[in-house]
Each structure stands twice: as structure tokens, then as C-alpha cells.
Design a protein around this motif. Structure first.
Motif, PDB file in Angstrom:
ATOM      1  N   ALA A  79      31.271  -1.352   7.619  1.00  0.00           N
ATOM      2  CA  ALA A  79      31.932  -2.850   8.109  1.00  0.00           C
ATOM      3  C   ALA A  79      31.081  -4.111   8.185  1.00  0.00           C
ATOM      4  O   ALA A  79      31.877  -4.892   7.611  1.00  0.00           O
ATOM      5  CB  ALA A  79      32.433  -2.110   9.733  1.00  0.00           C
ATOM      6  N   MET A  80      30.372  -3.681   8.378  1.00  0.00           N
ATOM      7  CA  MET A  80      29.127  -5.500   8.487  1.00  0.00           C
ATOM      8  C   MET A  80      28.964  -5.925   6.739  1.00  0.00           C
ATOM      9  O   MET A  80      29.221  -6.385   7.266  1.00  0.00           O
ATOM     10  CB  MET A  80      27.763  -4.891   9.145  1.00  0.00           C
ATOM     11  CG  MET A  80      27.891  -4.801  10.633  1.00  0.00           C
ATOM     12  SD  MET A  80      28.452  -5.725  11.544  1.00  0.00           S
ATOM     13  CE  MET A  80      27.326  -7.822  11.019  1.00  0.00           C
ATOM     14  N   ALA A  81      29.363  -4.946   6.460  1.00  0.00           N
ATOM     15  CA  ALA A  81      28.885  -5.317   5.241  1.00  0.00           C
ATOM     16  C   ALA A  81      30.483  -6.467   4.355  1.00  0.00           C
ATOM     17  O   ALA A  81      29.974  -6.878   3.837  1.00  0.00           O
ATOM     18  CB  ALA A  81      28.550  -4.697   4.143  1.00  0.00           C
ATOM     19  N   GLU A  82      31.576  -4.881   4.491  1.00  0.00           N
ATOM     20  CA  GLU A  82      32.974  -6.150   4.512  1.00  0.00           C
ATOM     21  C   GLU A  82      33.211  -7.323   4.836  1.00  0.00           C
ATOM     22  O   GLU A  82      33.448  -8.452   4.695  1.00  0.00           O
ATOM     23  CB  GLU A  82      33.552  -4.808   4.712  1.00  0.00           C
ATOM     24  CG  GLU A  82      33.889  -3.819   3.660  1.00  0.00           C
ATOM     25  CD  GLU A  82      34.816  -3.976   2.225  1.00  0.00           C
ATOM     26  OE1 GLU A  82      34.893  -5.379   1.924  1.00  0.00           O
ATOM     27  OE2 GLU A  82      34.679  -3.025   1.607  1.00  0.00           O
ATOM     28  N   VAL A 126      37.739  -1.311  11.911  1.00  0.00           N
ATOM     29  CA  VAL A 126      37.714  -0.063  11.690  1.00  0.00           C
ATOM     30  C   VAL A 126      38.194   0.947  11.237  1.00  0.00           C
ATOM     31  O   VAL A 126      37.455   2.173  10.422  1.00  0.00           O
ATOM     32  CB  VAL A 126      37.199   0.526  13.239  1.00  0.00           C
ATOM     33  CG1 VAL A 126      36.766   2.215  13.121  1.00  0.00           C
ATOM     34  CG2 VAL A 126      36.625  -0.201  14.142  1.00  0.00           C
ATOM     35  N   LYS A 127      38.867   1.421  11.136  1.00  0.00           N
ATOM     36  CA  LYS A 127      40.471   1.917   9.861  1.00  0.00           C
ATOM     37  C   LYS A 127      40.316   1.502   8.248  1.00  0.00           C
ATOM     38  O   LYS A 127      40.278   1.788   7.764  1.00  0.00           O
ATOM     39  CB  LYS A 127      41.621   1.153  10.297  1.00  0.00           C
ATOM     40  CG  LYS A 127      42.476   2.073  11.720  1.00  0.00           C
ATOM     41  CD  LYS A 127      43.371   1.954  12.629  1.00  0.00           C
ATOM     42  CE  LYS A 127      44.152   2.695  13.526  1.00  0.00           C
ATOM     43  NZ  LYS A 127      45.367   2.555  14.248  1.00  0.00           N
ATOM     44  N   GLU A 128      40.649   0.178   8.453  1.00  0.00           N
ATOM     45  CA  GLU A 128      39.793  -0.355   6.927  1.00  0.00           C
ATOM     46  C   GLU A 128      38.697   0.396   6.722  1.00  0.00           C
ATOM     47  O   GLU A 128      39.147   0.370   5.181  1.00  0.00           O
ATOM     48  CB  GLU A 128      40.484  -2.520   7.145  1.00  0.00           C
ATOM     49  CG  GLU A 128      40.738  -3.173   5.640  1.00  0.00           C
ATOM     50  CD  GLU A 128      41.556  -2.610   5.077  1.00  0.00           C
ATOM     51  OE1 GLU A 128      41.464  -3.216   3.907  1.00  0.00           O
ATOM     52  OE2 GLU A 128      42.255  -1.171   5.663  1.00  0.00           O
ATOM     53  N   THR A 129      37.727  -0.010   7.335  1.00  0.00           N
ATOM     54  CA  THR A 129      36.749   0.164   6.701  1.00  0.00           C
ATOM     55  C   THR A 129      36.554   2.224   6.404  1.00  0.00           C
ATOM     56  O   THR A 129      36.182   2.237   5.032  1.00  0.00           O
ATOM     57  CB  THR A 129      35.520   0.290   7.893  1.00  0.00           C
ATOM     58  OG1 THR A 129      35.157  -1.288   7.977  1.00  0.00           O
ATOM     59  CG2 THR A 129      33.890   0.362   7.347  1.00  0.00           C
ATOM     60  N   HIS A 177      36.008   2.918   3.047  1.00  0.00           N
ATOM     61  CA  HIS A 177      34.612   3.890   2.504  1.00  0.00           C
ATOM     62  C   HIS A 177      34.486   4.618   3.603  1.00  0.00           C
ATOM     63  O   HIS A 177      33.388   4.633   4.525  1.00  0.00           O
ATOM     64  CB  HIS A 177      33.486   2.532   3.030  1.00  0.00           C
ATOM     65  CG  HIS A 177      33.456   1.055   2.501  1.00  0.00           C
ATOM     66  ND1 HIS A 177      32.852   1.511   0.823  1.00  0.00           N
ATOM     67  CD2 HIS A 177      33.954   0.171   2.815  1.00  0.00           C
ATOM     68  CE1 HIS A 177      33.530  -0.004   0.979  1.00  0.00           C
ATOM     69  NE2 HIS A 177      33.729  -0.911   1.663  1.00  0.00           N
ATOM     70  N   PRO A 178      35.624   6.357   3.652  1.00  0.00           N
ATOM     71  CA  PRO A 178      35.234   6.940   4.033  1.00  0.00           C
ATOM     72  C   PRO A 178      33.668   7.906   4.242  1.00  0.00           C
ATOM     73  O   PRO A 178      33.609   8.456   3.072  1.00  0.00           O
ATOM     74  CB  PRO A 178      35.975   8.336   3.545  1.00  0.00           C
ATOM     75  CG  PRO A 178      36.265   7.319   2.336  1.00  0.00           C
ATOM     76  CD  PRO A 178      36.612   5.970   2.003  1.00  0.00           C
ATOM     77  N   PHE A 205      46.748  -2.683   9.019  1.00  0.00           N
ATOM     78  CA  PHE A 205      47.244  -1.706  10.070  1.00  0.00           C
ATOM     79  C   PHE A 205      47.774  -2.645  11.343  1.00  0.00           C
ATOM     80  O   PHE A 205      47.700  -2.128  12.699  1.00  0.00           O
ATOM     81  CB  PHE A 205      45.944  -1.351  10.427  1.00  0.00           C
ATOM     82  CG  PHE A 205      45.391  -0.054   9.585  1.00  0.00           C
ATOM     83  CD1 PHE A 205      45.839   0.909   9.597  1.00  0.00           C
ATOM     84  CD2 PHE A 205      44.382  -0.885   8.804  1.00  0.00           C
ATOM     85  CE1 PHE A 205      45.795   1.750   8.152  1.00  0.00           C
ATOM     86  CE2 PHE A 205      44.158  -0.069   7.487  1.00  0.00           C
ATOM     87  CZ  PHE A 205      43.542   1.344   7.292  1.00  0.00           C
ATOM     88  N   LEU A 206      48.000  -4.217  12.138  1.00  0.00           N
ATOM     89  CA  LEU A 206      48.441  -4.435  13.215  1.00  0.00           C
ATOM     90  C   LEU A 206      49.766  -4.034  12.993  1.00  0.00           C
ATOM     91  O   LEU A 206      50.910  -4.310  11.983  1.00  0.00           O
ATOM     92  CB  LEU A 206      48.420  -5.450  12.959  1.00  0.00           C
ATOM     93  CG  LEU A 206      46.256  -5.845  12.445  1.00  0.00           C
ATOM     94  CD1 LEU A 206      46.473  -7.734  12.661  1.00  0.00           C
ATOM     95  CD2 LEU A 206      46.047  -5.939  13.901  1.00  0.00           C
ATOM     96  N   GLY A 207      50.293  -3.393  14.452  1.00  0.00           N
ATOM     97  CA  GLY A 207      51.855  -3.162  14.889  1.00  0.00           C
ATOM     98  C   GLY A 207      52.030  -2.115  13.725  1.00  0.00           C
ATOM     99  O   GLY A 207      53.564  -1.983  14.283  1.00  0.00           O
ATOM    100  N   LYS A 208      51.374  -1.083  13.629  1.00  0.00           N
ATOM    101  CA  LYS A 208      51.697   0.619  12.788  1.00  0.00           C
ATOM    102  C   LYS A 208      51.198   1.391  13.418  1.00  0.00           C
ATOM    103  O   LYS A 208      49.616   1.020  13.523  1.00  0.00           O
ATOM    104  CB  LYS A 208      51.345   0.036  11.312  1.00  0.00           C
ATOM    105  CG  LYS A 208      51.777  -0.696   9.793  1.00  0.00           C
ATOM    106  CD  LYS A 208      51.547  -0.521   8.851  1.00  0.00           C
ATOM    107  CE  LYS A 208      52.149  -1.683   8.190  1.00  0.00           C
ATOM    108  NZ  LYS A 208      51.834  -1.613   6.691  1.00  0.00           N
TER     109      LYS A 208
END
Length: 505
Positions: A316-319, A359-362, A366-367, A419-422
Motif C-alpha cells: 500500500a505504501m509503495a503504491e 486497502v481494497k485496491e492494494t 497485491h493479494p 471502490f467508492l460508492g460500491k
């Protein structure tokens, strides 16, 4: 006599022909229904196409052979799942048939498959007991709420350490500090003590030990494809696994012995931690568990609760460092909610939708466990028109599903806004995003893991601005991966923290 013999020969020949024809048709029917896959070489099958990063190799092959793909890896029949629809069939519709585990050679080398929540079959009474203990003593809503103050305290210690590094003008290793924080949260829940240290000189090597074990248990191994080669340990995975787990087991035994001695001296049962509760179950004429069960259960907790957490925070921090505008947007949201209080509270997270989207996008890109843990078909089962044969290994490629262009736009771009609004979440109901698995095999620590990751990330973004180390620009940040059971950043992320505000409580 000759005529009779001739008639008997004709009769037997006819029966044989009918039998073989029927068998051939049945075999051809079944073969035709097997999932498609790439051509196989003699003996090795498709092993040469696995590569150093199987999640990427399988994703590339699936572009040609589809989201349900059959591979022959030496002696091992494998089916790779690469779409949300197919994942739903595996993780929900046929969860019972496909919930067995195909354990790896390194896992078997320490008999972890016989005593682990992660590797035991759900059909076993031992699995049900250990799963129940994990849920009730660690991951129930009541237990998670009861340890909230502990998480806050340990994250504040993280922030204080980063603040001191900022004052000295030192870069920090994101993976190391987040691992230490997660380790101390877990060790306090389990043993009521800190095990990790932010001081490199006092580091006990826990992170290296856990990562070595995760890589040894997950990376491609010839013995997984040809079981007869297991004793040779050609890639030293068994040796590495035994060394790393024995180091952890020694630590566990020290705590077990100390607590047993205290238990014999005192009858006070107040403030019992996880290990106290487990040891209590070893008493009596018919104990529910023994010390071996405890050691392997603790190994599960350490592996799942530390490495995956720190890996997610680092990615997450890298992204965010690659996308300064996204980081600034996240910091603005946190500032607007937390204000000048100086501390991010766990209750603030629910009011931070953009942080939750990060967090979700990470986890999409990158699971932590890109192929989930390997499942095993306990019987022939049909998945979307294709036959998955009994005993086949089934791999759900959540990494590929998270980058499926039929599901996601701009698949390789880090865009939390998607992910916003979903309502898409990681709780095992949305099969386009299942980094923690789903069904009876879903990670029991999911609620706790999300809380720890979110609190750590929000605290680091609230208290500090971040800059890459000298000579590194955001566009060129190294994002290479190293595959094990978990997916690590090959080159650990280091960054300079710049203090924004007071970081003390």
C-alpha cells in the motif's frame, strides 16, 4: 470341436471389443470434458511453464486456454481458476467437495498438515476443534473488541519510533516496522509480551524466519510434482522449513514452559491470554489438545498474522509513493476526520471510505496469497461444464482475477476510486475480490487483519509525509515480486518520514 472353439473365440472377442469400445468412449467423453490446457511434454508435463512467479505464468496461459485451465505438473493434476464465476463455483457452490488441502512437500516435512487449521481437511474433528478455538478465543467480535486498546498502544509505539527516525533524518524500512508492529500485537494477544523490536541491533530475526518458512512452503518444488523425489530435497525447501519452524517452536516452548510453571504456582485465572486458555485444555484425564497441537496452532497464528499484514502495508505504501496525488487525497481525508487530535482511533476507520478503498485496491493488485492455499478435489466435480477429476489440485488465482479486464477497468493502475460508492468487499461474498478466500476455508483472522492494516496505514499517513530515498523517483520505484505462499516485494521499501504533527498520546 474346432467350430465350437471358433465360436467361443468370436464371442470372447466380441465381448472384449464391446468393453474396450465402451471404455474408450467413456474415457474420451471424460477427457473431452476436462478443462483445456497447454500441450504437455513427456514426464514433466507443464512444469516448464510454471516459472518463478506461477501466478503470473498461469494468468498468461489463461489468456489462451480460458479461466478454467488444466495443467499436468509431473504427476500432479492441477486445475487453475481465473475468473470470478469459476471462483464462485469452487469457493461456494462446490466448497464441500473442494475444501480439502493439497499439502506441499515442505509442509509435510514438519507434519504441519496433520495439526494445522490451514492444512487439515474440514471433514476432520481435529480441524473443527482447532477452528472453533481460533474463532472463540481470538477472532470473535468480543475478543477483537477486547484487544482494541492493545492494538492502539502498539500502533502508537510504531508512530513514536517513526517520529524518532524522522528527527534523526533516517529512512525506515516499511516492511520491517510494520512486521514488528503486527508481531507485537499478535505476541501480546498470544503471550502477553512483546517479541519484536524496532532496533535492528536487537532484532531476533523473526521476520526473516517467518518469510523463509513461507517461501519454502509455497514456491515451486520438484518434490510436489514428483513425490518420489521428496527425500532428496533438491531445492532445500524441507531443510529451510524445518530450520525456520524449529526456531519458532523453541520460542513457543519457552512460553509454554514458563506459563505452565506459573500455573502450578498460582490459581489466578484472571487476564488469561490465548496460550493460557490453550494450556488449560491440555489438563485432565481426557485433554482436548496436546502441546503439539498448540505449537502448530501458534505457528498458524504467527504466519498468518504477521507476514501477510506487513506485506499488505508495504504494498500500500509503495503504491501511494508511486502516486503522490493519491497519497495526498488520503491524507486530506484522514486530517478532516481526525483533525488535530494527534492520534488515529480505530473507530475513525469507518469514517474513512477513501482509506478503505486504498486497502481494497492494494489487495486487488497485491493479494498477500496470490493463489490462495491449494485445494484438493475429494471427488469428480463439474465446474462450469468442465470436469475437475478427483485428487486434482485446485488453485484459485486471485491475483489474476484482480487483474481480469472483463471485471476491472485499467487493471494494472492503482485507482482506489473504483471502490467508492460500491459495495464490493473482501469478506468472501464478492468473488472478484477474495484475497482472504471464501467459504469454510476463509481466513478466520480476516476481521482482525483488516483492522490492523487500516489502523497502521492511517496512522502513518496522518502523522507523516513520506519521501523516497535519495535518487529514487516515484515513476521508477521497483515493484518486483518474490513468490512464496505470500507475495513479497523483492526489494524492501525504504522511505523518509517527515513529521507533520506531534505523535505522542
Amino acid at each position: 470341436m474346432e467350430i465350437i472353439m471358433f465360436l467361443v473365440f468370436c464371442f470372447l472377442s466380441s465381448c472384449f471389443l464391446i468393453f474396450t469400445t465402451a471404455r474408450f468412449r467413456r474415457s474420451s467423453y471424460q477427457a473431452a470434458r476436462l478443462p483445456p490446457g497447454p500441450p504437455r511434454l513427456p514426464i514433466i508435463g507443464n512444469i516448464h511453464q510454471v516459472g518463478r512467479n506461477p501466478h503470473r505464468s498461469f494468468a498468461e496461459l489463461s489468456k489462451t486456454y480460458g479461466p478454467i485451465m488444466s495443467l499436468k505438473l509431473g504427476c500432479l493434476n492441477s486445475v487453475v481458476i481465473g475468473s470470478p464465476e469459476a471462483a464462485r463455483e469452487v469457493l461456494k457452490t462446490h466448497d464441500q467437495i473442494l475444501s480439502g488441502r493439497k499439502s506441499t512437500n515442505s509442509i509435510r516435512s514438519i507434519n504441519h498438515h496433520e495439526a494445522s487449521v490451514a492444512w487439515l481437511p474440514p471433514s476432520s474433528a481435529r480441524w473443527r476443534l482447532l477452528r472453533k478455538l481460533s474463532a472463540s478465543l481470538l477472532f470473535s467480535p468480543q475478543r477483537i473488541e477486547a484487544t482494541k486498546a492493545l492494538r492502539m498502544k502498539k500502533v502508537q509505539e510504531l508512530v513514536n519510533f517513526v517520529s524518532e527516525s524522522s528527527e534523526r533524518g533516517e529512512a525506515v524500512g516499511i516492511s520491517r516496522i510494520s512486521f514488528t508492529t503486527a508481531l507485537n500485537i499478535i505476541s501480546n494477544v498470544l503471550f502477553s509480551v512483546d517479541i519484536g523490536s524496532y532496533d535492528c541491533k536487537n532484532s531476533n530475526g523473526f521476520q526473516e524466519t517467518v518469510i523463509a518458512g513461507m517461501e519454502a512452503s509455497g514456491k515451486p518444488d520438484a518434490a510436489n510434482f514428483f513425490p518420489c523425489l521428496g527425500f532428496l530435497d533438491l531445492q532445500s525447501n524441507r531443510k529451510t522449513m524445518k530450520a525456520s519452524t524449529e526456531k519458532l517452536f523453541r520460542v513457543f516452548r519457552e512460553f509454554m514452559d514458563a506459563k505452565t510453571a506459573l500455573r502450578n504456582e498460582s490459581t489466578d485465572v484472571s487476564n488469561m491470554d490465548f496460550l493460557d486458555s490453550l494450556l488449560a485444555l491440555t489438563q485432565g484425564d481426557e485433554p482436548e489438545i496436546d502441546n503439539n497441537d498448540i505449537e502448530h496452532l501458534l505457528l498458524d497464528m504467527f504466519a498468518a498474522g504477521t507476514d501477510t499484514t506487513s506485506t499488505t502495508v508495504e504494498w500500500a505504501m509503495a503504491e501511494l509513493l508511486k502516486s503522490p496525488k493519491t497519497m495526498a487525497k488520503a491524507q486530506a481525508e484522514i486530517d478532516s476526520v481526525v483533525g488535530q487530535n494527534g492520534v488515529v482511533e480505530e473507530t475513525d476507520i469507518s469514517e474513512l471510505p477513501y482509506l478503505q478503498a486504498i486497502v481494497k485496491e492494494t489487495l486487488r493488485l497485491h493479494p498477500a496469497v496470490p493463489l490462495l492455499l491449494p485445494r484438493e478435489a475429494e471427488a469428480d466435480v463439474e465446474i462450469l461444464g468442465f470436469m475437475v477429476p478427483k485428487d486434482a489440485q485446485v488453485l484459485v488465482n486471485v491475483w489474476a482475477i484482480g487483474r481480469d479486464p472483463n471485471v476491472w477497468e485499467n487493471t494494472t493502475r492503482f485507482e482506489p476510486e473504483r471502490f467508492l460508492g460500491k459495495e464490493i468487499d473482501v469478506k468472501g461474498k464478492d468473488y472478484e475480490l477474495t484475497p482472504f478466500g471464501a467459504g469454510r476455508r476463509i481466513c478466520p483472522g480476516l476481521p482482525l487483519a483488516v483492522k490492523i492494516v487500516s489502523l497502521m496505514l492511517a496512522s502513518l499517513l496522518y502523522s507523516f509525509d513520506w519521501k523516497l530515498t535519495n535518487g529514487v523517483v516515484s515513476e521508477d520505484l521497483d515493484m518486483d515480486e518474490t513468490f512464496g505462499i505470500t507475495l513479497h516485494k523483492t526489494k524492501p521499501l525504504h522511505a523518509f518520514p517527515v513529521k507533520k504533527r506531534s505523535t505522542s498520546c
